[in-house]
Design a protein around this motif. Structure first.
Motif, PDB file in Angstrom:
ATOM      1  N   ASP A 127       0.815  -1.211   0.000  1.00  0.00           N
ATOM      2  CA  ASP A 127       0.000   0.000   0.000  1.00  0.00           C
ATOM      3  C   ASP A 127       0.850   1.262   0.000  1.00  0.00           C
ATOM      4  O   ASP A 127       0.325   2.369  -0.144  1.00  0.00           O
ATOM      5  N   ALA A 128       2.173   1.106   0.182  1.00  0.00           N
ATOM      6  CA  ALA A 128       3.050   2.270   0.297  1.00  0.00           C
ATOM      7  C   ALA A 128       4.419   1.962  -0.286  1.00  0.00           C
ATOM      8  O   ALA A 128       4.806   0.794  -0.436  1.00  0.00           O
ATOM      9  N   PHE A 129       5.152   3.024  -0.599  1.00  0.00           N
ATOM     10  CA  PHE A 129       6.533   2.898  -1.047  1.00  0.00           C
ATOM     11  C   PHE A 129       7.350   3.995  -0.384  1.00  0.00           C
ATOM     12  O   PHE A 129       6.809   4.879   0.292  1.00  0.00           O
ATOM     13  N   THR A 130       8.670   3.936  -0.549  1.00  0.00           N
ATOM     14  CA  THR A 130       9.551   4.933   0.058  1.00  0.00           C
ATOM     15  C   THR A 130      10.102   5.837  -1.044  1.00  0.00           C
ATOM     16  O   THR A 130      11.011   5.447  -1.760  1.00  0.00           O
ATOM     17  N   PRO A 131       9.548   7.053  -1.193  1.00  0.00           N
ATOM     18  CA  PRO A 131      10.041   7.970  -2.218  1.00  0.00           C
ATOM     19  C   PRO A 131      11.499   8.349  -1.959  1.00  0.00           C
ATOM     20  O   PRO A 131      11.993   8.271  -0.837  1.00  0.00           O
ATOM     21  N   VAL A 132      12.185   8.776  -3.044  1.00  0.00           N
ATOM     22  CA  VAL A 132      13.629   9.023  -2.991  1.00  0.00           C
ATOM     23  C   VAL A 132      13.952  10.438  -3.453  1.00  0.00           C
ATOM     24  O   VAL A 132      13.121  11.133  -4.055  1.00  0.00           O
ATOM     25  N   ASP A 133      15.195  10.853  -3.174  1.00  0.00           N
ATOM     26  CA  ASP A 133      15.686  12.117  -3.719  1.00  0.00           C
ATOM     27  C   ASP A 133      16.322  11.851  -5.077  1.00  0.00           C
ATOM     28  O   ASP A 133      16.231  10.739  -5.611  1.00  0.00           O
ATOM     29  N   ASP A 134      16.988  12.843  -5.647  1.00  0.00           N
ATOM     30  CA  ASP A 134      17.508  12.683  -7.003  1.00  0.00           C
ATOM     31  C   ASP A 134      18.747  11.807  -7.069  1.00  0.00           C
ATOM     32  O   ASP A 134      19.261  11.529  -8.162  1.00  0.00           O
ATOM     33  N   THR A 135      19.257  11.319  -5.912  1.00  0.00           N
ATOM     34  CA  THR A 135      20.339  10.333  -5.913  1.00  0.00           C
ATOM     35  C   THR A 135      19.831   8.954  -5.507  1.00  0.00           C
ATOM     36  O   THR A 135      20.613   8.054  -5.237  1.00  0.00           O
ATOM     37  N   LEU A 136      18.506   8.812  -5.451  1.00  0.00           N
ATOM     38  CA  LEU A 136      17.817   7.545  -5.152  1.00  0.00           C
ATOM     39  C   LEU A 136      17.955   7.113  -3.699  1.00  0.00           C
ATOM     40  O   LEU A 136      17.824   5.933  -3.382  1.00  0.00           O
ATOM     41  N   ILE A 137      18.164   8.081  -2.801  1.00  0.00           N
ATOM     42  CA  ILE A 137      18.170   7.827  -1.362  1.00  0.00           C
ATOM     43  C   ILE A 137      16.780   8.143  -0.815  1.00  0.00           C
ATOM     44  O   ILE A 137      16.225   9.215  -1.101  1.00  0.00           O
ATOM     45  N   PRO A 138      16.170   7.252  -0.019  1.00  0.00           N
ATOM     46  CA  PRO A 138      14.849   7.541   0.551  1.00  0.00           C
ATOM     47  C   PRO A 138      14.838   8.830   1.359  1.00  0.00           C
ATOM     48  O   PRO A 138      15.797   9.141   2.079  1.00  0.00           O
ATOM     49  N   THR A 139      13.737   9.548   1.243  1.00  0.00           N
ATOM     50  CA  THR A 139      13.570  10.788   1.998  1.00  0.00           C
ATOM     51  C   THR A 139      13.181  10.534   3.448  1.00  0.00           C
ATOM     52  O   THR A 139      13.239  11.441   4.277  1.00  0.00           O
ATOM     53  N   GLY A 140      12.773   9.316   3.756  1.00  0.00           N
ATOM     54  CA  GLY A 140      12.271   8.964   5.080  1.00  0.00           C
ATOM     55  C   GLY A 140      10.763   8.860   5.130  1.00  0.00           C
ATOM     56  O   GLY A 140      10.194   8.300   6.067  1.00  0.00           O
ATOM     57  N   GLU A 141      10.098   9.366   4.109  1.00  0.00           N
ATOM     58  CA  GLU A 141       8.640   9.318   4.032  1.00  0.00           C
ATOM     59  C   GLU A 141       8.169   7.915   3.637  1.00  0.00           C
ATOM     60  O   GLU A 141       8.803   7.242   2.827  1.00  0.00           O
ATOM     61  N   ILE A 142       7.065   7.498   4.217  1.00  0.00           N
ATOM     62  CA  ILE A 142       6.333   6.312   3.759  1.00  0.00           C
ATOM     63  C   ILE A 142       5.085   6.851   3.048  1.00  0.00           C
ATOM     64  O   ILE A 142       4.185   7.381   3.700  1.00  0.00           O
ATOM     65  N   ARG A 143       5.048   6.716   1.727  1.00  0.00           N
ATOM     66  CA  ARG A 143       4.015   7.369   0.934  1.00  0.00           C
ATOM     67  C   ARG A 143       3.032   6.346   0.360  1.00  0.00           C
ATOM     68  O   ARG A 143       3.438   5.292  -0.147  1.00  0.00           O
ATOM     69  N   SER A 144       1.756   6.661   0.419  1.00  0.00           N
ATOM     70  CA  SER A 144       0.733   5.792  -0.157  1.00  0.00           C
ATOM     71  C   SER A 144       0.914   5.691  -1.671  1.00  0.00           C
ATOM     72  O   SER A 144       1.254   6.673  -2.342  1.00  0.00           O
ATOM     73  N   VAL A 145       0.666   4.503  -2.208  1.00  0.00           N
ATOM     74  CA  VAL A 145       0.719   4.316  -3.663  1.00  0.00           C
ATOM     75  C   VAL A 145      -0.570   4.769  -4.329  1.00  0.00           C
ATOM     76  O   VAL A 145      -0.640   4.871  -5.565  1.00  0.00           O
ATOM     77  N   GLU A 146      -1.598   5.046  -3.541  1.00  0.00           N
ATOM     78  CA  GLU A 146      -2.911   5.406  -4.074  1.00  0.00           C
ATOM     79  C   GLU A 146      -2.795   6.592  -5.040  1.00  0.00           C
ATOM     80  O   GLU A 146      -2.229   7.628  -4.718  1.00  0.00           O
TER      81      GLU A 146
END
Length: 390
Positions: A238-257
């Motif tokens: 139900d969620a993924f971990t979005p990344v910055d422009d170097t593909l490091i997670p921002t720390g957010e758990i974001r809904s895929v909805e």
């Protein structure tokens, strides 16, 4: 679709035949395992290839160099057999300058830490550890010489659970900058009930991050057959971990909805891959960790993670794991410079990887599940792959 916790091994219909030709064709058998020379490393040591089968004649091929799954041949809905993992038919392919330059990690075991660590650095128990920055500003897949480039100690076996190979490696204290001596065992088992299990165990002498995974690239139409964009993918997240422009997670758990990352229903990989989306631009394409749905109280148990179908061949790949995440990578950096076992070049998005794992950069992310292994504890992880066709 209803996702369930799996307390017993998955069943798979899988036919595999090793493709790799040994430089030395002298062979020896250990039960259901056949061993041959796969090639010679620059330091003169020999890498070996292990082909094993179950009671139904199912086979696969693994080398002790990098623990690489070299070949995996499965039948399609008509019974025709193709190799569905990307790679090479000799050790030389994995040692070539072209491969080392692009380093796609075809079929390899990854460690100590699968995925990225921001800035090649983490702090543990008040001490800062510096790692190789081998992926732009970040550390990737264990560093300049991760577990994918070492010669594992291999022991083939055949017992009442099936046939396979046990791979062992001792990573020295300080290797690639990581603390502690890490004793690692990975077991590939092809069972007589048609199950393929990859089981990981490790112990350490000092607290250290550990995140082991398997990095096979799949094309269910057959390696070298072209794009994987028509493959239909479901991910139990139900969620993924979005990344910055170097593909490091921002720390957010974001809904895929409402995003191109919603694979809760079967969707063609290519359907939304070129949408105007910042996360896809960073990829470029899919190169993201998904937070797997896990019922309460199921920690350490197998849950279904992903399912892929290929419409022309009818092949199906299912993955179950004890891990909390899975990295979906759509082969964005394959560029045609490598030619595989089929004799055809591996072009852009001609293979995909689904790497079961803890989350990227967890040593620097307090909100992510911990990857720190302490002395006296045992790291344990298991992933089961299911192949069938209809």
């Amino acid at each position: 679709m209803k996702w369930i916790t799996l307390s017993a091994p998955l069943v798979l219909a899988l036919a595999v035949s090793g493709q790799a030709a040994a430089a030395d064709n002298a062979k020896a058998s250990t039960g259901a395992v056949t061993t041959s020379v796969f090639g010679t490393l620059p330091d003169g040591r020999q890498a070996r290839l292990y082909r094993f089968s179950n009671a139904h004649g199912i086979e696969m091929a693994v080398t002790d160099y990098g623990g690489i799954i070299v070949s995996l041949r499965t039948p399609d809905s008509s019974g025709d057999v193709d190799d569905i993992v990307l790679g090479f038919d000799s050790l030389e392919g994995y040692l070539s300058d072209a491969y080392r330059k692009s380093n796609p990690y075809f079929g390899a075991l990854i460690g100590r830490y699968g995925n990225r660590i921001a800035g090649g650095q983490f702090t543990l128990d008040g001490q800062t550890y510096n790692l190789a920055k081998n992926n732009g500003p970040n550390h990737l897949h264990g560093g300049n010489k991760g577990f994918n480039q070492v010669l594992w100690n291999a022991k083939p076996f055949s017992n009442d659970k099936g046939a396979g190979v046990i791979l062992k490696y001792v990573s020295a204290d300080g290797e690639e900058g990581y603390p502690g001596k890490l004793d690692v065992t990975v077991t590939y088992t092809l069972g007589d009930q048609d199950t393929l299990s990859v089981e990981y165990n490790a112990t350490t002498t000092k607290a250290t991050p550990v995140n082991l995974t398997q990095h096979s690239y799949f094309n269910l139409e057959g390696e070298g057959s072209g794009s994987i964009l028509d493959h239909r993918l479901m991910i139990n997240a139900d969620a993924f971990t979005p990344v910055d422009d170097t593909l490091i997670p921002t720390g957010e758990i974001r809904s895929v909805e409402g995003t191109p990352f919603d694979f809760r229903q079967a969707t063609a990989i290519g359907k939304r891959i070129d949408e105007d989306n910042t996360q896809l631009e960073y990829g470029p394409g899919y190169d993201h960790n998904f937070v797997l749905n896990r019922p309460d109280g199921s920690k350490g148990e197998l849950v279904q993670a992903a399912r892929v179908t290929e419409p022309d061949s009818g092949r199906i790949l299912e993955i179950a794991t004890t891990e909390p995440g899975i990295q979906f990578y759509s082969g964005n950096f394959l560029d045609g410079t490598l030619t595989g076992k089929s004799g055809r070049a591996y072009g852009h998005r001609t293979g995909f990887a689904l790497e079961t794992q803890h989350f990227p950069d967890s040593p620097n992310q307090d909100g992510f599940p911990s990857t720190i292994l302490e002395p006296g504890d045992t790291y344990h992880s298991r992933t089961v792959y299911t192949f069938s066709a209809r």
